[in-house]
Design a protein around this motif. Structure first.
Motif, short mmCIF file in Angstrom:
data_model
loop_
_atom_site.label_atom_id
_atom_site.label_comp_id
_atom_site.label_asym_id
_atom_site.label_seq_id
_atom_site.Cartn_x
_atom_site.Cartn_y
_atom_site.Cartn_z
N ALA A 177 -27.91 8.29 11.97
CA ALA A 177 -27.93 7.23 13.01
C ALA A 177 -27.54 7.94 14.48
O ALA A 177 -27.75 7.25 15.52
N GLN A 178 -26.59 8.89 14.46
CA GLN A 178 -26.30 9.64 15.58
C GLN A 178 -27.64 10.08 16.52
O GLN A 178 -27.11 10.21 17.63
N PRO A 214 -24.49 2.31 13.34
CA PRO A 214 -23.75 1.34 12.61
C PRO A 214 -23.18 1.80 11.70
O PRO A 214 -23.62 2.79 10.92
N ILE A 215 -21.73 1.43 11.28
CA ILE A 215 -20.96 1.90 10.05
C ILE A 215 -20.60 0.93 9.24
O ILE A 215 -20.37 -0.36 9.98
N LEU A 216 -20.05 0.86 8.22
CA LEU A 216 -19.22 0.03 7.55
C LEU A 216 -17.85 0.61 7.21
O LEU A 216 -17.85 1.73 6.65
N ILE A 217 -16.89 0.08 7.84
CA ILE A 217 -15.63 0.72 7.50
C ILE A 217 -14.57 -0.39 6.69
O ILE A 217 -14.59 -1.67 7.06
N GLU A 218 -13.69 0.09 5.71
CA GLU A 218 -13.01 -0.64 5.12
C GLU A 218 -11.40 0.07 5.36
O GLU A 218 -11.57 1.24 5.11
N LEU A 219 -10.73 -0.88 5.51
CA LEU A 219 -9.36 -0.54 6.00
C LEU A 219 -8.60 -1.12 4.83
O LEU A 219 -8.45 -2.26 4.60
N GLU A 220 -7.59 -0.44 4.26
CA GLU A 220 -6.66 -0.88 3.32
C GLU A 220 -5.47 -1.28 4.12
O GLU A 220 -5.46 -1.44 5.45
#
Length: 179
Positions: A96-97, A103-109
Motif C-alpha cells: 500500500a505504500q 490502511p492498516i489494522l492496529i491492535e493495542l494491548e
C-alpha cells in the motif's frame, strides 16, 4: 499483446459489427475478421485508421493497464509486532505504500501505544473497531471509543494509545503512506 483480441474487445464495447468497423475504416469485413483472430497484422497507418474508428489512438491502445487486485484476504496481510510498545500492526493491503492511502489494522494491548509520528503532509483517518483509545496530536489528547472515528491533518506529532483495560483494535488510514 494480442492486437486482434484487443481490437475485438474495443469493437464489441463500441457495439459495432465487423462490417460496421470495416466500413468506417474503408476495409473489408474479412480483413477485420482475420485481424481479430490474429491471422494478419495491419500496417501502422491501417491500425491508426482502425483505432480512430474505435474512438482511441495508438498511445492509449498500447498503454497496458495492469488488472488491479480489488479484494484482499487475511493471507495477503503482512504483520509486525512491537512488544515494547505493546502493539501489532497489520498492513491489510499489500504494498500500500505505493498507493495514495495506506490502511492498516492496529491492535493495542492495554497500556499499548503506536510509535509517535512526526508532522507530515497529508491526513489520517481511523475507526475504533473495539476498545477505547486516545489520539494524541501535539499537546492535545482526544478519547475515541468503539464505533467512533477520528480524522485530522497530520501537521503535528501524533500517536494513539490504549485508554482501556482490554485490547483495542483500530483501522487506521494514512495519506500519504507513512506506516
Amino acid at each position: 499483446m494480442k492486437i486482434g483480441e484487443k481490437i475485438k474487445r474495443l469493437r464489441t464495447q463500441n457495439s459495432l459489427t465487423q462490417e460496421e468497423l470495416a466500413d468506417r475504416c474503408e476495409l473489408t469485413k474479412g480483413f477485420i475478421s482475420q485481424l481479430e483472430r490474429d491471422l494478419t497484422s495491419p500496417s501502422i497507418a491501417t491500425l491508426v485508421d482502425i483505432l480512430e474508428g474505435l474512438g482511441t489512438n495508438l498511445k492509449d491502445f498500447f498503454n497496458e493497464i495492469e488488472d488491479e487486485k480489488i479484494v484482499f484476504s487475511k493471507d495477503d496481510a503482512f504483520e509486525t509486532e512491537n512488544e515494547e510498545l505493546k502493539y501489532t500492526l497489520k498492513w491489510i493491503i499489500p504494498n500500500a505504500q505505493k498507493n495514495v492511502m495506506e490502511p492498516i489494522l492496529i491492535e493495542l494491548e492495554p497500556e499499548g501505544r503506536s510509535k509517535e509520528d512526526s508532522p507530515h503532509e497529508g491526513e489520517e483517518f481511523g475507526y475504533v473497531v473495539s476498545g477505547n483509545i486516545f489520539i494524541h496530536i501535539g499537546s492535545e489528547k482526544h478519547k475515541v471509543k468503539k464505533g467512533e472515528s477520528f480524522y485530522y491533518k497530520a501537521n503535528a506529532n501524533h500517536y494513539i494509545s490504549n485508554a482501556g483495560k482490554t485490547k483495542a483494535t483500530i483501522v487506521w488510514v494514512s495519506t500519504p503512506p507513512s506506516f
